[in-house]
Design an enzyme around this catalytic site. Sequence first.
Site, short mmCIF file in Angstrom:
data_model
loop_
_atom_site.label_atom_id
_atom_site.label_comp_id
_atom_site.label_asym_id
_atom_site.label_seq_id
_atom_site.Cartn_x
_atom_site.Cartn_y
_atom_site.Cartn_z
N ASP A 46 0.84 -1.20 0.00
CA ASP A 46 0.00 0.00 0.00
C ASP A 46 0.88 1.26 0.00
O ASP A 46 1.61 1.51 0.95
CB ASP A 46 -0.89 -0.02 1.24
CG ASP A 46 -2.06 0.93 1.16
OD1 ASP A 46 -2.08 1.76 0.25
OD2 ASP A 46 -2.96 0.84 2.02
N ASP A 47 0.84 2.02 -1.07
CA ASP A 47 1.60 3.28 -1.19
C ASP A 47 3.11 3.05 -1.26
O ASP A 47 3.87 3.95 -0.86
CB ASP A 47 1.28 4.23 -0.02
CG ASP A 47 -0.05 4.93 -0.17
OD1 ASP A 47 -0.84 4.54 -1.05
OD2 ASP A 47 -0.32 5.86 0.61
N CYS A 84 -5.40 3.70 -4.23
CA CYS A 84 -5.81 2.46 -3.59
C CYS A 84 -7.13 1.91 -4.10
O CYS A 84 -7.20 0.79 -4.60
CB CYS A 84 -5.86 2.65 -2.08
SG CYS A 84 -6.60 4.21 -1.55
N ARG A 88 -7.51 -1.49 -6.41
CA ARG A 88 -8.04 -2.70 -5.80
C ARG A 88 -9.26 -3.21 -6.55
O ARG A 88 -9.44 -4.42 -6.72
CB ARG A 88 -8.37 -2.43 -4.32
CG ARG A 88 -7.13 -2.27 -3.48
CD ARG A 88 -7.37 -1.53 -2.17
NE ARG A 88 -6.12 -0.95 -1.72
CZ ARG A 88 -5.21 -1.58 -1.00
NH1 ARG A 88 -5.43 -2.82 -0.60
NH2 ARG A 88 -4.07 -1.00 -0.67
N LYS A 146 -6.34 -5.25 3.85
CA LYS A 146 -7.13 -4.07 3.52
C LYS A 146 -8.06 -4.31 2.33
O LYS A 146 -7.63 -4.68 1.26
CB LYS A 146 -6.17 -2.91 3.21
CG LYS A 146 -6.84 -1.63 2.74
CD LYS A 146 -5.79 -0.54 2.56
CE LYS A 146 -6.36 0.67 1.83
NZ LYS A 146 -5.35 1.74 1.67
N HIS A 148 -11.19 -1.95 1.25
CA HIS A 148 -11.29 -0.58 0.72
C HIS A 148 -12.02 -0.47 -0.61
O HIS A 148 -11.77 0.44 -1.40
CB HIS A 148 -9.89 0.06 0.60
CG HIS A 148 -9.93 1.56 0.81
ND1 HIS A 148 -8.97 2.40 0.27
CD2 HIS A 148 -10.80 2.34 1.50
CE1 HIS A 148 -9.26 3.64 0.62
NE2 HIS A 148 -10.36 3.63 1.37
N HIS A 238 1.65 2.42 3.93
CA HIS A 238 0.74 3.57 3.98
C HIS A 238 0.85 4.27 5.33
O HIS A 238 1.06 3.62 6.35
CB HIS A 238 -0.69 3.05 3.77
CG HIS A 238 -1.72 4.10 3.51
ND1 HIS A 238 -2.11 5.03 4.46
CD2 HIS A 238 -2.48 4.36 2.42
CE1 HIS A 238 -3.06 5.80 3.96
NE2 HIS A 238 -3.31 5.42 2.72
N ASP A 342 -0.19 -0.82 -4.91
CA ASP A 342 -1.45 -0.28 -5.42
C ASP A 342 -1.30 1.06 -6.13
O ASP A 342 -2.17 1.48 -6.88
CB ASP A 342 -2.50 -0.20 -4.31
CG ASP A 342 -2.14 0.78 -3.21
OD1 ASP A 342 -0.98 1.21 -3.13
OD2 ASP A 342 -3.04 1.10 -2.40
N ASN A 343 -0.22 1.77 -5.86
CA ASN A 343 0.04 3.05 -6.55
C ASN A 343 1.47 3.46 -6.26
O ASN A 343 2.20 2.76 -5.54
CB ASN A 343 -0.94 4.15 -6.11
CG ASN A 343 -1.17 4.23 -4.62
OD1 ASN A 343 -2.27 3.92 -4.14
ND2 ASN A 343 -0.16 4.60 -3.86
N LYS A 388 1.51 9.18 -6.23
CA LYS A 388 0.16 8.64 -6.05
C LYS A 388 -0.89 9.69 -6.41
O LYS A 388 -0.73 10.88 -6.12
CB LYS A 388 0.00 8.25 -4.57
CG LYS A 388 -1.41 7.94 -4.10
CD LYS A 388 -1.40 7.71 -2.60
CE LYS A 388 -2.80 7.49 -2.03
NZ LYS A 388 -2.77 7.25 -0.58
#
Length: 548
Positions: A46-47, A84, A88, A146, A148, A238, A342-343, A388
Amino acid sequence: MSKQRNIKTILHLFIGSIIISSCVTKAGKKTAVFKEKPNIIVILADDMGYSDLGCYGGEIETPNLDALAYGGIRFTNFYNMARCCPTRAALLTGLLPHDAGMGAMVRHTDQKERPKGSFQGFLGEKSVTIAEVLKDEGYYTSMSGKWHVGEEKKHWPMNRGFNDYYGLISGAANYFDITKQAKKGRERHFANGMEEHIPKDKDFYMTNAITNHAVKTIENRKGEKSPFFMYVAYTAPHWPLHALPEDIKKYQGHYDIGWDSIKSQRYKRMKQLGIVNQSMNLAERDPNVPLWEGMDKKDLLARKMEVYAAQIDRMDQGIGEIMKTLKEIGEFENTLILFLSDNGACAETGIYGTDWWENGVMPGGPDSYQSYGRGWANASNTPFKYYKQWVYEGGISTPLIAHWPDKIKDKGRISRQQGVITDIMATAIDVANTKYPVTYKERTIKPLHGKSLLPVFEGKQRDKHEVLYWEHFGNMAITRGAWKLVSRRKEGQGKWALYNLDKDRAENQNLIEKEPELGTELLKEYKVWAKKTGINKKINNEFSNENL
């Protein structure tokens, strides 16, 4: 003759038993012998920036992910959807995020009015998840981490095909205590199965909890004949910057040299590893990132990157536990593992990364709530531009590691074939030897966007995406072949830029004035997609040719 007939009878019975073992039951589900089907594990960070991993040029210790990379394939030209929620949704469904209902962000339970369709904020009924498809194929489906892509219970994982779930329904939370620092009306939903769950363990730490659930699930698969699909979605790295003291200690003093030196070191290693070509330039300096030498509060800034590195380190340790457990139950060789982010790295909250919950506490522990800021995000995304949410290369490029000992023979290979996050669904379907459905539970499903990566695993060229599209909060891009037309809404007044990615993936040379006809042609193509997708209903003031 009698003897021959007996032999024939035995053969017929044998063949018949094979046929019966792969027939369809009255319920319509296959009862095939599953031992030949591989397990599939998708691990999502994540991130995390493009160059953070050791095997992609970073200095952070990631021995387990490095082992997967050197025993598998590293992709250098793979794309996510810039943030995110959209990423996803695209990963889970194989659709572009707008087609899955996640063109923007998740709809929180306190938000009563939100657009329907492309921007509704949860997975739409015209989509189907990997878990739903593989569950009907006989796979056990599990998720840890996660979600989301749906805050309301009716949109939770176990209502979208997963047999079990443990993790954070929402987007971000305190790693030590999820009840802390949540905005009023935006409480963080954490669940065990279909029930709200507040972890009570005194030593609770989000990353470890995600790992532990995944490990226990794998342990429980020992001796089972059916394969499993597992989605492990870490919240690391993240914000908030929360890490265990022993992990932070490993990086103390390491980042005192600052982001300029770290970026330079990574760029050099990336060339040595072959992640980028020797001729590739760094993206031009972000004017909003000052030189490290002129910064104050260097001790605070260095500490932030120490904690960020520790978060990735702990995630890698968890992945090592997953690998170890697969080996213990004898399933490591027959498991496809995919790892990606994710990014791009997150530059939110400015150069110092001071969050809205900032309280003067040094980052790392449960009473802090900070991010690492634009300077370190710029280093994390080496060698690309921006971050991001924006759809320049720094926002949408992700490392992708594929590891599958039974299938990938040319170990340690680097692939420059282009791919995109929707390809994960297509790959899972191909690997499981099944088909993407036209309908699911009497619902018509939108056509699959993704294309399988299996040919790449086998050392072949695969079908290319002729055109790719992005849109997120008015940040827009289209690629066709080597050409990319891109617009950054925030801080850019909607200006469009044109780049040749084969020659300039760092996006330094804007060719819009040299190739105005090509720019106009790509813009027209983008507008057709935007109208079809419903985007121009939301942002109709960004499409003027005058902005070229």
